[in-house]
Design a protein around this motif. Structure first.
Motif, PDB file in Angstrom:
ATOM      1  N   THR A 179      16.878 -63.356 -23.460  1.00 29.43           N
ATOM      2  CA  THR A 179      17.346 -63.282 -24.845  1.00 29.43           C
ATOM      3  C   THR A 179      16.860 -64.469 -25.683  1.00 29.43           C
ATOM      4  OG1 THR A 179      19.433 -64.378 -24.276  1.00 29.43           O
ATOM      5  CG2 THR A 179      19.393 -61.951 -24.207  1.00 29.43           C
ATOM      6  N   GLU A 180      16.290 -65.500 -25.045  1.00 31.72           N
ATOM      7  CA  GLU A 180      15.744 -66.650 -25.779  1.00 31.72           C
ATOM      8  C   GLU A 180      14.365 -66.348 -26.368  1.00 31.72           C
ATOM      9  OE1 GLU A 180      15.957 -70.442 -23.732  1.00 31.72           O
ATOM     10  OE2 GLU A 180      17.609 -69.692 -22.495  1.00 31.72           O
ATOM     11  N   PHE A 181      13.813 -65.179 -26.066  1.00 35.31           N
ATOM     12  CA  PHE A 181      12.462 -64.823 -26.495  1.00 35.31           C
ATOM     13  C   PHE A 181      12.517 -63.600 -27.401  1.00 35.31           C
ATOM     14  CE2 PHE A 181      12.245 -67.078 -22.524  1.00 35.31           C
ATOM     15  CZ  PHE A 181      11.214 -67.974 -22.739  1.00 35.31           C
ATOM     16  N   PRO A 182      11.516 -63.441 -28.265  1.00 37.55           N
ATOM     17  CA  PRO A 182      11.492 -62.237 -29.114  1.00 37.55           C
ATOM     18  C   PRO A 182      11.491 -60.966 -28.265  1.00 37.55           C
ATOM     19  CG  PRO A 182       9.865 -63.845 -29.861  1.00 37.55           C
ATOM     20  CD  PRO A 182      10.410 -64.345 -28.548  1.00 37.55           C
ATOM     21  N   ALA A 183      12.002 -59.898 -28.831  1.00 35.45           N
ATOM     22  CA  ALA A 183      12.148 -58.636 -28.096  1.00 35.45           C
ATOM     23  C   ALA A 183      10.815 -58.103 -27.580  1.00 35.45           C
ATOM     24  CB  ALA A 183      12.831 -57.603 -28.989  1.00 35.45           C
ATOM     25  N   GLU A 184       9.706 -58.393 -28.278  1.00 36.26           N
ATOM     26  CA  GLU A 184       8.415 -57.853 -27.851  1.00 36.26           C
ATOM     27  C   GLU A 184       7.786 -58.628 -26.693  1.00 36.26           C
ATOM     28  OE1 GLU A 184       9.077 -59.180 -30.876  1.00 36.26           O
ATOM     29  OE2 GLU A 184       7.311 -60.154 -31.711  1.00 36.26           O
ATOM     30  N   VAL A 185       8.420 -59.721 -26.267  1.00 32.83           N
ATOM     31  CA  VAL A 185       7.918 -60.510 -25.141  1.00 32.83           C
ATOM     32  C   VAL A 185       8.592 -60.013 -23.867  1.00 32.83           C
ATOM     33  CG1 VAL A 185       7.817 -62.819 -24.120  1.00 32.83           C
ATOM     34  CG2 VAL A 185       7.465 -62.515 -26.584  1.00 32.83           C
ATOM     35  N   LYS A 227       4.359 -70.854 -30.856  1.00 30.52           N
ATOM     36  CA  LYS A 227       5.278 -70.728 -31.993  1.00 30.52           C
ATOM     37  C   LYS A 227       5.683 -69.286 -32.304  1.00 30.52           C
ATOM     38  CE  LYS A 227       4.466 -75.183 -33.095  1.00 30.52           C
ATOM     39  NZ  LYS A 227       4.163 -75.805 -31.827  1.00 30.52           N
ATOM     40  N   ARG A 228       4.967 -68.307 -31.711  1.00 38.07           N
ATOM     41  CA  ARG A 228       5.259 -66.885 -31.941  1.00 38.07           C
ATOM     42  C   ARG A 228       4.456 -66.091 -30.914  1.00 38.07           C
ATOM     43  NH1 ARG A 228       0.576 -64.997 -34.209  1.00 38.07           N
ATOM     44  NH2 ARG A 228      -0.687 -66.563 -35.238  1.00 38.07           N
ATOM     45  N   PRO A 229       4.773 -64.816 -30.707  1.00 38.96           N
ATOM     46  CA  PRO A 229       3.924 -64.009 -29.825  1.00 38.96           C
ATOM     47  C   PRO A 229       2.503 -63.939 -30.394  1.00 38.96           C
ATOM     48  CG  PRO A 229       6.007 -62.887 -30.257  1.00 38.96           C
ATOM     49  CD  PRO A 229       5.938 -64.075 -31.192  1.00 38.96           C
ATOM     50  N   LEU A 230       1.521 -64.074 -29.533  1.00 37.92           N
ATOM     51  CA  LEU A 230       0.142 -63.993 -30.001  1.00 37.92           C
ATOM     52  C   LEU A 230      -0.205 -62.542 -30.322  1.00 37.92           C
ATOM     53  CD1 LEU A 230      -1.707 -66.512 -27.675  1.00 37.92           C
ATOM     54  CD2 LEU A 230      -0.805 -66.863 -29.971  1.00 37.92           C
ATOM     55  N   PRO A 231      -0.833 -62.316 -31.467  1.00 38.95           N
ATOM     56  CA  PRO A 231      -1.137 -60.934 -31.884  1.00 38.95           C
ATOM     57  C   PRO A 231      -2.240 -60.312 -31.031  1.00 38.95           C
ATOM     58  CG  PRO A 231      -2.031 -62.520 -33.456  1.00 38.95           C
ATOM     59  CD  PRO A 231      -1.238 -63.308 -32.451  1.00 38.95           C
ATOM     60  N   ASN A 232      -2.241 -58.993 -31.008  1.00 39.09           N
ATOM     61  CA  ASN A 232      -3.248 -58.191 -30.305  1.00 39.09           C
ATOM     62  C   ASN A 232      -3.258 -58.436 -28.802  1.00 39.09           C
ATOM     63  OD1 ASN A 232      -4.166 -57.051 -32.753  1.00 39.09           O
ATOM     64  ND2 ASN A 232      -5.307 -58.936 -33.129  1.00 39.09           N
ATOM     65  N   ARG A 233      -2.131 -58.849 -28.271  1.00 38.83           N
ATOM     66  CA  ARG A 233      -1.979 -59.070 -26.840  1.00 38.83           C
ATOM     67  C   ARG A 233      -0.544 -58.701 -26.465  1.00 38.83           C
ATOM     68  NH1 ARG A 233      -3.879 -63.222 -29.604  1.00 38.83           N
ATOM     69  NH2 ARG A 233      -5.892 -64.097 -29.119  1.00 38.83           N
ATOM     70  N   LYS A 234      -0.355 -58.300 -25.226  1.00 39.70           N
ATOM     71  CA  LYS A 234       1.002 -58.133 -24.720  1.00 39.70           C
ATOM     72  C   LYS A 234       1.394 -59.488 -24.131  1.00 39.70           C
ATOM     73  CE  LYS A 234       3.959 -55.135 -22.051  1.00 39.70           C
ATOM     74  NZ  LYS A 234       4.022 -53.888 -21.274  1.00 39.70           N
ATOM     75  N   ASN A 235       2.433 -60.103 -24.685  1.00 37.98           N
ATOM     76  CA  ASN A 235       2.872 -61.431 -24.284  1.00 37.98           C
ATOM     77  C   ASN A 235       3.905 -61.339 -23.169  1.00 37.98           C
ATOM     78  OD1 ASN A 235       2.110 -63.707 -26.664  1.00 37.98           O
ATOM     79  ND2 ASN A 235       1.927 -61.564 -27.246  1.00 37.98           N
ATOM     80  N   LEU A 236       3.597 -62.006 -22.059  1.00 39.67           N
ATOM     81  CA  LEU A 236       4.475 -62.062 -20.895  1.00 39.67           C
ATOM     82  C   LEU A 236       4.860 -63.509 -20.648  1.00 39.67           C
ATOM     83  CD1 LEU A 236       2.146 -59.971 -18.515  1.00 39.67           C
ATOM     84  CD2 LEU A 236       3.858 -59.079 -20.107  1.00 39.67           C
ATOM     85  N   VAL A 237       6.085 -63.734 -20.181  1.00 39.17           N
ATOM     86  CA  VAL A 237       6.545 -65.086 -19.868  1.00 39.17           C
ATOM     87  C   VAL A 237       7.212 -65.075 -18.503  1.00 39.17           C
ATOM     88  CG1 VAL A 237       8.089 -66.980 -20.548  1.00 39.17           C
ATOM     89  CG2 VAL A 237       6.843 -65.719 -22.303  1.00 39.17           C
TER      90      VAL A 237
END
Length: 174
Positions: free
Chosen positions: A68-74, A51-61
């Motif tokens: 552009t379908e993902f938050p900028a920090e992913v 539902k959102r990027p998991l905190p305290n981790r670098k989120n990769l997909v």
């Protein structure tokens, strides 16, 4: 270094309708303890379950969807090759692969560690863990799960035999 982390029931179920088919706070805490301060890689459907990027981790997909379908920090990778080149830059750091089954299948040949929660139950579901030849791995640790949970469970950590033997090529992806 790549490490798989997942929970599976006796019948190899790992998901149902895009969610976990059980509620095990102990497993969620294990996942958080292991993956915090590390990078995690998910497929698009697994990422959507957060539902959102998991905190305290670098989120990769890893996905064919548009970044552009993902938050900028992913950080989004469109091909396996692109991700492996990236992972090679972090070969001394753990990158946890969190699913789904397609991502697990693609990355099994490159994975050095397995963090498996084994759930002592057979549950209905629609997503299954891929077959893994455990002869290629050495079980390094078994940790009993909490007793006050929905299902009995345990945590197991495995290392690929080439890693356990200290192979100089153990961390090389390409």
């Amino acid at each position: 270094m790549l490490a798989f982390i997942w929970a599976e029931a006796h019948n190899h179920v790992i998901g149902s309708k895009g969610e976990l088919p059980w509620h095990l706070p102990d497993d969620l805490q294990f996942f958080k303890r292991q993956t915090s301060q590390h990078q995690i890689l998910a497929g698009a459907r697994t990422y959507a379950s957060f539902k959102r990027p998991l905190p305290n981790r670098k989120n990769l997909v890893l996905t064919h969807r548009n970044a552009t379908e993902f938050p900028a920090e992913v950080l989004v990778f469109s091909t396996l090759s692109e991700f492996l080149q990236y992972a090679n830059e972090f070969k001394n750091d753990l990158i946890f692969v969190v699913g789904g089954s397609i991502i697990f299948k693609q990355l099994l040949p490159y994975t050095q560690f397995l963090y498996r929660t084994t759930i002592d139950a057979t549950v209905p579901g629609d997503t299954y863990m891929i077959p893994i030849n455990y002869d290629d791995f050495v079980r390094q640790e078994v940790i009993a799960g909490a007793h006050n949970e929905q299902f009995p469970h345990q945590f197991e950590i495995f290392a690929r035999k080439t890693v356990a033997k200290g192979s100089p090529d153990a961390n090389k992806f390409l």
